[in-house]
Design an enzyme around this catalytic site. Structure first.
Site, PDB file in Angstrom:
ATOM      1  N   PRO A  77      76.542 -41.246 -65.795  1.00 39.15           N
ATOM      2  CA  PRO A  77      77.425 -41.899 -65.559  1.00 39.15           C
ATOM      3  C   PRO A  77      78.358 -40.769 -65.664  1.00 39.15           C
ATOM      4  CG  PRO A  77      75.997 -43.340 -67.183  1.00 39.15           C
ATOM      5  CD  PRO A  77      75.905 -41.901 -67.576  1.00 39.15           C
ATOM      6  N   GLU A  93      70.524 -43.642 -74.985  1.00 36.18           N
ATOM      7  CA  GLU A  93      72.302 -43.292 -74.821  1.00 36.18           C
ATOM      8  C   GLU A  93      72.289 -41.648 -73.645  1.00 36.18           C
ATOM      9  OE1 GLU A  93      74.649 -43.966 -76.740  1.00 36.18           O
ATOM     10  OE2 GLU A  93      73.157 -45.923 -77.023  1.00 36.18           O
ATOM     11  N   ARG A 113      67.423 -44.005 -45.017  1.00 42.54           N
ATOM     12  CA  ARG A 113      67.572 -43.994 -43.838  1.00 42.54           C
ATOM     13  C   ARG A 113      68.418 -43.383 -42.288  1.00 42.54           C
ATOM     14  NH1 ARG A 113      72.206 -46.111 -43.513  1.00 42.54           N
ATOM     15  NH2 ARG A 113      72.015 -47.659 -42.110  1.00 42.54           N
ATOM     16  N   ASP A 173      77.522 -47.478 -39.060  1.00 42.64           N
ATOM     17  CA  ASP A 173      78.008 -47.568 -40.643  1.00 42.64           C
ATOM     18  C   ASP A 173      79.991 -46.719 -40.966  1.00 42.64           C
ATOM     19  OD1 ASP A 173      75.463 -47.888 -40.407  1.00 42.64           O
ATOM     20  OD2 ASP A 173      74.885 -46.846 -41.147  1.00 42.64           O
TER      21      ASP A 173
END
Ligand SMILES: C[S@@+](CC[C@H](N)C(=O)[O-])C[C@H]1O[C@@H](n2cnc3c(N)ncnc32)[C@H](O)[C@@H]1O
Length: 255
Positions: free
Chosen positions: A97, A124, A162, A177
């Protein structure tokens, strides 16, 4: 061919998420090889331990560095021994994160590489020495916390594969896109022309390709400005974009 190694405690999650659709087909066609590496196989003790208590105390467990370093070394050695020798150094990506926020620009960059190694954390998180001395990149898929790195890894694999030449039937759709040119994509409609009283914008039925292209670009500008002012502030605008924005403002005043 792109080699993607995934170092994980849950290879079955990655397998289930890559078997179908565009990624599955790209694997069948030999555009990408996804190798699943069970982290526990690189533990150094007989209990196959991959985690331990955090130094300094606190809740939970932290993933140990030794198995991760050994697993990455294995990936590097076996990829260079393989027939498809990577032309460039591998990108060793730790999912965290705290990492750099994942974007379409980063997906495009990774799609140019020949070897990606993705390290999925759990508990953790991972001993900080992996980020400091092993990873070439630390990537976050957003400002929220998941239980493990497998879903972020699947997101990266899907968005990168992709973009590989030959992975999708109509590569021109990649240019339409969202984010491909710094703006959100334009709205799409299909049959029926009228559904529950809501009609498709008439310009799309006009057959006038110039007018359709202008309408689409105008919608991209309008939606990005309204929904993602952060993107809009950074977008590169052409002279025609500025004209379309003027038109939009005039329409808004008239309404
Ligand atoms: C519960 S999380 C660890 C969270 C960590 N204690 C923190 O607060 O930053 C366990 C693992 O899930 C993965 N993960 C969770 N959220 C993520 C995100 N937003 N982006 C990328 N990986 C994530 C990472 O691999 C992480 O090591």
């Amino acid at each position: 061919m792109l080699i993607i190694d995934v170092i994980t405690l849950f290879p079955e999650v990655i397998e289930a998420g890559t078997r179908y659709s565009i990624v599955g087909r790209a694997m069948e066609r030999g555009l990408v090889a996804i190798r699943l590496v069970q982290l526990r196989d690189f533990a150094t003790d007989k209990h196959r331990t991959v985690d331990d208590e955090p130094y300094g105390g606190g809740a939970g467990l932290v993933m140990k560095p030794e198995p991760i370093f050994r697993a990455v070394e294995y990936c590097l050695q076996t990829a260079s021994a393989a027939e498809a020798t990577p032309e460039r150094a591998a990108r060793i990506i730790l999912l965290e994160p705290q990492g750099k926020l994942y974007t379409q620009a980063l997906a495009r960059e990774l799609a140019q590489e020949s070897h990606l190694i993705l390290i999925c954390g759990h508990y953790e998180g991972v001993d900080a020495r992996v980020r400091e001395h092993l990873a070439t990149d630390t990537i976050s898929i957003g400002d929220f916390v998941l239980t493990g790195g497998e879903l972020p890894t699947l997101i990266i694999i899907d968005s990168v594969v992709r973009l590989l030449p030959g992975a999708i039937h109509s590569p021109e759709s990649l240019q339409q896109d969202s984010f491909s040119d710094g703006l959100l994509g334009y709205p799409q409609y299909t049959r029926p022309e009228e559904f529950r009283g809501w009609r498709v914008p008439p310009v799309l039925l006009s057959g006038n390709h110039g007018a359709i292209a202008r309408w689409r670009r105008r919608e991209q500008l309008r939606l990005t400005r309204m929904l993602r002012p952060d993107l809009f502030a950074r977008a590169y605008l052409t002279k025609q974009d500025v004209e379309l924005l003027k038109e939009l403002s005039e329409d808004e005043v008239q309404r």
